[in-house]
Scaffold this active site. Structure first.
Site, PDB file in Angstrom:
ATOM      1  N   VAL A  53       1.756   1.592   1.011  1.00 39.02           N
ATOM      2  CA  VAL A  53       2.491   2.758   0.522  1.00 39.02           C
ATOM      3  C   VAL A  53       2.390   3.892   1.542  1.00 39.02           C
ATOM      4  CG1 VAL A  53       2.655   4.472  -1.305  1.00 39.02           C
ATOM      5  CG2 VAL A  53       2.015   2.138  -1.868  1.00 39.02           C
ATOM      6  N   PRO A  54       3.493   4.191   2.220  1.00 38.51           N
ATOM      7  CA  PRO A  54       3.517   5.250   3.246  1.00 38.51           C
ATOM      8  C   PRO A  54       3.470   6.633   2.637  1.00 38.51           C
ATOM      9  CG  PRO A  54       5.727   4.446   2.909  1.00 38.51           C
ATOM     10  CD  PRO A  54       4.831   3.588   2.036  1.00 38.51           C
ATOM     11  N   CYS A  55       2.329   6.957   2.039  1.00 37.14           N
ATOM     12  CA  CYS A  55       2.218   8.240   1.347  1.00 37.14           C
ATOM     13  C   CYS A  55       2.324   9.434   2.296  1.00 37.14           C
ATOM     14  CB  CYS A  55       0.918   8.284   0.560  1.00 37.14           C
ATOM     15  SG  CYS A  55      -0.509   7.731   1.478  1.00 37.14           S
ATOM     16  N   HIS A  56       2.147   9.223   3.599  1.00 38.61           N
ATOM     17  CA  HIS A  56       2.258  10.346   4.532  1.00 38.61           C
ATOM     18  C   HIS A  56       3.707  10.783   4.687  1.00 38.61           C
ATOM     19  CE1 HIS A  56       2.978   6.711   6.897  1.00 38.61           C
ATOM     20  NE2 HIS A  56       3.678   7.467   7.723  1.00 38.61           N
TER      21      HIS A  56
END
Length: 117
Positions: A53-56
């Site tokens: 999950v590319p939360c950035h």
DNA sequence: AATCTGACTGTTG
DNA sequence: CCAACAGCCAGAT
């Protein structure tokens, strides 16, 4: 984080954000069907340590980078590594890099996967 | 069920 | 631009 329908929707949305593009907490909340749950989205990001999950790529309103577990520097680095330009707490080319899944009726034709640098 | 906690946001001074 | 405030919301106690 619990396995609720809301968090599941949020995670699947964040997973769809393309490399080099970003969405605000509010954007994600809206896409998840809870327009005013930006804060809740932030909490989900905060407790989501999944590497898939590319939360950035989830940032604050107005093109501000936003928080990252007390390590905003890392968040900036990750965004820069994807081709984004970050000046201080602000992301440049904001309107160009902001991801909007269905901006109009012909997403595919107009949709850009990467920012125009 | 009640209360507390924020990777949020818009308004106000 | 910055700080304080007040709404807002899902999750954890």
């Amino acid at each position: 984080m619990p396995d609720t329908a809301f968090s599941a929707r949020v995670l699947s949305i964040v997973r769809r954000i393309p490399v080099g593009r970003v969405a605000t907490y509010g954007d994600v909340a809206h896409m998840a069907g809870r327009p005013r749950a930006a804060r809740a989205v932030g909490n989900i990001m905060r407790t989501c340590h999944r590497h898939d999950v590319p939360c950035h790529r989830v940032v604050a309103a107005g093109g501000l980078v936003g928080g990252y577990g007390g390590n905003e520097g890392l968040k900036r680095s990750l965004l820069r590594a994807e081709g984004l330009t970050v000046a201080g707490r602000r992301i440049r080319q904001w309107t160009a890099v902001r991801w909007q899944p269905s901006p109009s009726r012909r997403p595919a034709a107009t949709q850009r996967t990467r920012p125009p640098v």
